[in-house]
Design a protein around this motif. Structure first.
Motif, PDB file in Angstrom:
ATOM      1  N   GLU A  95       0.784  -1.246   0.259  1.00 12.33           N
ATOM      2  CA  GLU A  95      -0.052  -0.035   0.319  1.00 12.33           C
ATOM      3  C   GLU A  95       1.069   0.920   0.202  1.00 12.33           C
ATOM      4  OE1 GLU A  95      -2.973   1.693   2.635  1.00 12.33           O
ATOM      5  OE2 GLU A  95      -2.748  -0.109   2.616  1.00 12.33           O
ATOM      6  N   LYS A  96       0.611   2.181  -0.851  1.00 14.11           N
ATOM      7  CA  LYS A  96       1.769   3.529  -1.109  1.00 14.11           C
ATOM      8  C   LYS A  96       1.302   4.542   0.377  1.00 14.11           C
ATOM      9  CE  LYS A  96       1.462   3.519  -5.877  1.00 14.11           C
ATOM     10  NZ  LYS A  96       1.249   3.877  -7.335  1.00 14.11           N
ATOM     11  N   GLY A  97       1.999   5.586   0.298  1.00 14.77           N
ATOM     12  CA  GLY A  97       1.813   5.688   1.329  1.00 14.77           C
ATOM     13  C   GLY A  97       1.111   7.130   1.380  1.00 14.77           C
ATOM     14  N   SER A  98       1.887   8.778   2.269  1.00  7.72           N
ATOM     15  CA  SER A  98       1.243   9.687   1.832  1.00  7.72           C
ATOM     16  C   SER A  98       2.933  10.397   2.050  1.00  7.72           C
ATOM     17  CB  SER A  98       0.230  10.600   1.874  1.00  7.72           C
ATOM     18  OG  SER A  98       0.581  10.502   3.774  1.00  7.72           O
ATOM     19  N   LYS A  99       2.695  12.103   1.990  1.00  8.68           N
ATOM     20  CA  LYS A  99       3.993  12.654   2.505  1.00  8.68           C
ATOM     21  C   LYS A  99       3.782  12.818   3.524  1.00  8.68           C
ATOM     22  CE  LYS A  99       3.736  15.994  -1.584  1.00  8.68           C
ATOM     23  NZ  LYS A  99       3.658  17.316  -2.300  1.00  8.68           N
ATOM     24  N   ARG A 100       2.662  12.470   4.739  1.00  8.42           N
ATOM     25  CA  ARG A 100       3.374  12.281   5.910  1.00  8.42           C
ATOM     26  C   ARG A 100       3.318  11.218   6.723  1.00  8.42           C
ATOM     27  NH1 ARG A 100      -0.914  16.213   4.496  1.00  8.42           N
ATOM     28  NH2 ARG A 100      -0.962  18.242   5.120  1.00  8.42           N
ATOM     29  N   GLN A 101       2.670  10.034   5.762  1.00 15.11           N
ATOM     30  CA  GLN A 101       3.070   9.098   6.711  1.00 15.11           C
ATOM     31  C   GLN A 101       3.566   7.909   5.692  1.00 15.11           C
ATOM     32  OE1 GLN A 101       2.178   8.040   9.894  1.00 15.11           O
ATOM     33  NE2 GLN A 101       1.665   9.733  10.456  1.00 15.11           N
ATOM     34  N   PRO A 102       4.032   7.001   5.653  1.00 13.95           N
ATOM     35  CA  PRO A 102       4.684   6.268   4.983  1.00 13.95           C
ATOM     36  C   PRO A 102       3.219   5.175   5.176  1.00 13.95           C
ATOM     37  CG  PRO A 102       6.662   5.625   6.979  1.00 13.95           C
ATOM     38  CD  PRO A 102       4.951   6.960   7.405  1.00 13.95           C
ATOM     39  N   GLY A 103       3.658   3.971   3.888  1.00 11.75           N
ATOM     40  CA  GLY A 103       2.957   3.064   3.330  1.00 11.75           C
ATOM     41  C   GLY A 103       2.868   1.713   4.276  1.00 11.75           C
ATOM     42  N   GLY A 104       2.523   0.628   2.968  1.00  8.95           N
ATOM     43  CA  GLY A 104       2.905  -0.497   3.664  1.00  8.95           C
ATOM     44  C   GLY A 104       4.060  -0.715   2.923  1.00  8.95           C
ATOM     45  N   TYR A 105       4.656  -2.372   3.448  1.00 14.32           N
ATOM     46  CA  TYR A 105       6.024  -2.603   3.156  1.00 14.32           C
ATOM     47  C   TYR A 105       5.655  -3.357   1.933  1.00 14.32           C
ATOM     48  CZ  TYR A 105       7.621  -1.795   8.353  1.00 14.32           C
ATOM     49  OH  TYR A 105       8.189  -1.286   9.550  1.00 14.32           O
ATOM     50  N   ARG A 106       6.921  -3.626   0.621  1.00 17.27           N
ATOM     51  CA  ARG A 106       7.204  -3.851  -0.258  1.00 17.27           C
ATOM     52  C   ARG A 106       6.544  -5.263  -0.618  1.00 17.27           C
ATOM     53  NH1 ARG A 106      11.918   0.132  -2.650  1.00 17.27           N
ATOM     54  NH2 ARG A 106      11.194   1.634  -2.586  1.00 17.27           N
ATOM     55  N   SER A 107       7.138  -5.790   0.405  1.00 17.21           N
ATOM     56  CA  SER A 107       7.112  -7.175   0.181  1.00 17.21           C
ATOM     57  C   SER A 107       6.520  -8.462   0.699  1.00 17.21           C
ATOM     58  CB  SER A 107       8.660  -8.111  -0.381  1.00 17.21           C
ATOM     59  OG  SER A 107       9.655  -7.275   0.642  1.00 17.21           O
ATOM     60  N   ARG A 108       6.450  -9.164   1.493  1.00 19.35           N
ATOM     61  CA  ARG A 108       6.670 -10.144   2.523  1.00 19.35           C
ATOM     62  C   ARG A 108       7.765 -10.450   3.141  1.00 19.35           C
ATOM     63  NH1 ARG A 108       1.942 -11.742   5.106  1.00 19.35           N
ATOM     64  NH2 ARG A 108       2.967 -13.353   6.570  1.00 19.35           N
ATOM     65  N   ASN A 109       9.321 -10.529   2.771  1.00 18.21           N
ATOM     66  CA  ASN A 109      10.241 -10.583   3.283  1.00 18.21           C
ATOM     67  C   ASN A 109      10.295  -9.941   3.770  1.00 18.21           C
ATOM     68  OD1 ASN A 109      12.422 -12.053   3.371  1.00 18.21           O
ATOM     69  ND2 ASN A 109      13.324 -10.724   1.690  1.00 18.21           N
ATOM     70  N   GLU A 110      10.120  -8.404   3.681  1.00 19.47           N
ATOM     71  CA  GLU A 110      10.352  -7.070   4.424  1.00 19.47           C
ATOM     72  C   GLU A 110      10.164  -6.979   5.585  1.00 19.47           C
ATOM     73  OE1 GLU A 110      11.092  -2.380   3.524  1.00 19.47           O
ATOM     74  OE2 GLU A 110       9.683  -3.510   2.439  1.00 19.47           O
ATOM     75  N   TRP A 111       8.601  -7.185   5.402  1.00 25.12           N
ATOM     76  CA  TRP A 111       7.544  -7.279   6.044  1.00 25.12           C
ATOM     77  C   TRP A 111       7.767  -8.355   6.996  1.00 25.12           C
ATOM     78  CZ3 TRP A 111       4.744 -11.053   9.383  1.00 25.12           C
ATOM     79  CH2 TRP A 111       3.057 -10.058   9.947  1.00 25.12           C
ATOM     80  N   PHE A 112       8.612  -9.365   7.003  1.00 27.74           N
ATOM     81  CA  PHE A 112       8.838 -10.455   8.329  1.00 27.74           C
ATOM     82  C   PHE A 112       9.992  -9.774   9.387  1.00 27.74           C
ATOM     83  CE2 PHE A 112      12.235 -14.260   9.372  1.00 27.74           C
ATOM     84  CZ  PHE A 112      11.710 -14.729   9.637  1.00 27.74           C
ATOM     85  N   HIS A 113      11.137  -9.671   7.953  1.00 21.33           N
ATOM     86  CA  HIS A 113      12.403  -8.949   8.550  1.00 21.33           C
ATOM     87  C   HIS A 113      11.598  -7.376   9.648  1.00 21.33           C
ATOM     88  CE1 HIS A 113      14.869 -10.574   6.742  1.00 21.33           C
ATOM     89  NE2 HIS A 113      15.008 -11.021   5.997  1.00 21.33           N
TER      90      HIS A 113
END
Length: 543
Positions: A129-147
């Protein structure tokens, strides 16, 4: 009606006059020391450094149970091995060092707390999920989410450990510096030998600092410096046999003069006002130095309105340069913008010199313009430098870390106090955004395009002067004639020439006036309007 999903603007704090430096520190080199002088200085530094290390360890063990009684007990023990004044300097320095570590511990705790909150927020969002200028979005991949899940567990464990240490009053302090301590494990990267590191480590842990005392001779009884530059030291009790003067004192062969602020220092010691001294050795250069410092009290504070009377110089702090623009008292940018570059690469000495050089050029230009104050943002990026908020945006994190907010604030306040300029601190909210929106295009010319940083400097200056950042909007026109007056008129009733001809505007102002007609609005050739002329003849019988 405001948009339901639009984030409301936060409240803007009022500008205020930043206080000047609370103390002064000057330095001079101890030239002409004999081998005997160096031997005595090394002996005193090692002896007092050992006592300071023991006192710091005991202060850390006391933790939150510290009181005036424990302080007095520590001082009594140190007095028997040195003197009462040496003991007072050691305990005072120890208390300041413990307090500094306590504040650093709190900053570390808040940084970990912010990182935990940011990771939890990003983990709660869908992957990709994409973020905005004020808040970042979700992580790009499942691997990054796990780390990041593992990173969250590590941060939570570290937060609990640091929080438990803070509640118990335990702090981590390294006399000599943690950076120098870590160099011992990687001497190749530090480009030092084991002997070089050992000499620097032992020298850094010496203690040759004496607090001043008002009412005593020349403001200090432990390290005394006379107006003619003679330096003498009151030796600790175990080293009294090394004295070469009366009352257990040792007089050095070197003389000091303090070329910078020497007159101010001499005025203080001649009236027996407190001056603190510190003797230290630069191991790399093999030179001994003497620092003199004292506090300033009851400094005059210039009112904000007085600083605004002659306009201000708005300064936008960036990574690598300072963007400045002069504004008059009405908030109008005048003259040309200026840019002052600096390079913060290299060692600490080089970075500090670059920052001082840029601020020196800024202050010289500000003094030449005749303003009384410099406007600057009250920046603090403590919660914006972590990787948890900006993720993979390493260049952006490096950019934020490259802005010397703390060093710049301290240097600017001290240098402005000497230059006779005030510093107006403003809220940094939306200055870059609104400056680019309202000022970047109007200030740009074909030969000199305005940058976003220069527009931000104008926004900072207007906020310091008490004006709105947004430019004055043109009043609505009632119809296509000139009944509404000049739309962008800024003239005051007392201005000369305000009733004169308006300047020629290229192109047609109305659909009935062509571009090649009408050089002066009050002296236009009569235009042929057949319908209007026939109407006048029918009504009045003549034109």
């Amino acid at each position: 009606m405001a948009e339901p999903n639009k984030k409301p603007l936060r409240q803007i704090a009022r500008p205020f006059v930043a206080g000047g430096p609370s103390g002064v520190s000057i330095r001079d080199r101890l030239k002409g020391l004999t081998p005997e002088d160096e031997k005595v200085l090394r002996a005193v530094g090692e002896h007092m450094g050992c006592l300071a290390s023991r006192d710091l360890a005991r202060r850390c063990r006391d933790g939150l149970e510290h009181s005036t009684d424990t302080w007095a007990a520590r001082k009594r023990e140190l007095t028997a091995k040195s003197s009462s004044r040496w003991a007072g300097s050691v305990t005072s320095n120890t208390h300041d060092q413990w307090g500094l570590s306590r504040r650093a511990q709190w900053q570390d705790l808040m940084g970990k707390k912010a990182g935990i909150a940011m990771i939890r927020h990003r983990l709660s969002l869908p992957i990709g999920e994409k973020g905005s200028k004020r808040q970042p979005g979700g992580y790009r991949s499942r691997n990054e989410w796990f780390h990041k899940m593992r990173r969250l567990a590590i941060l939570e464990a570290q937060y609990e450990r640091v929080n438990a240490e803070r509640e118990a009053g335990r702090v981590s302090v390294v006399r000599g510096g943690r950076r120098l301590l870590k160099q011992r494990h990687n001497l190749d990267a530090a480009k030092k030998t084991k002997e070089q590191w050992r000499r620097e480590w032992e020298t850094t842990r010496w203690f040759l600092t004496a607090d001043g005392e008002s009412g005593k001779r020349f403001g200090n009884e432990t390290i005394r410096v006379t107006p003619d530059g003679e330096v003498s030291i009151k030796l600790p009790a175990p080293l009294a046999h090394l004295a070469n003067d009366r009352h257990g004192r040792y007089v050095l062969a070197a003389r000091v003069s303090f070329p910078h602020r020497g007159e101010e220092w001499r005025d203080r010691i001649e009236t027996n006002r407190a001056v603190a001294y510190r003797i230290h050795l630069n191991v790399t250069l093999g030179r001994w130095y003497l620092d003199a410092s004292w506090t300033r009290k009851d400094l005059p504070i210039v009112p904000l309105e007085a600083l605004r009377a002659q306009g201000v110089v708005g300064v936008d702090t960036n990574a690598g340069h300072l963007a400045a623009w002069r504004l008059d008292e009405y908030g109008n940018p005048i003259s040309k913008p200026r840019r002052f570059d600096y390079d913060l690469s290299g060692n600490a000495t080089h970075r500090d010199a670059q920052l001082r050089h840029a601020l020196t050029r800024l202050l010289h230009w500000a003094k030449a313009t005749g303003v009384q104050a410099i406007a600057i943002e009250d920046l603090d990026f403590a919660d914006s430098k972590t990787r948890e908020k900006h993720g993979r945006r390493k260049r952006f994190r490096t950019l934020i870390s490259g802005i010397p907010t703390g060093k710049l604030r301290a240097r600017l306040l001290s240098m402005c106090a000497e230059a006779g300029l005030g510093v107006i601190a403003v809220d940094p909210a939306y200055t870059s955004l609104w400056g680019a929106q309202h000022w970047q295009q109007p200030l740009a010319t074909p030969r000199r395009p305005a940058t976003r940083h220069q527009a931000a400097a104008v926004a900072i200056g207007r906020r310091a002067l008490g004006h709105r950042i947004r430019r004055r909007t043109a009043p609505p026109r009632r119809h296509q004639s000139d009944a509404g007056g000049h739309r962008t008129a800024q003239a005051r009733p007392s201005d000369r020439g305000r009733e004169g001809n308006r300047p020629r505007v290229p192109g047609p102002r109305t659909r009935s006036v062509r571009a090649e007609r009408g050089r002066n609005a009050v002296d236009q050739p009569i235009q042929h309007r057949s319908g209007w002329v026939q109407c006048q003849i029918d009504l009045h019988g003549h034109f």
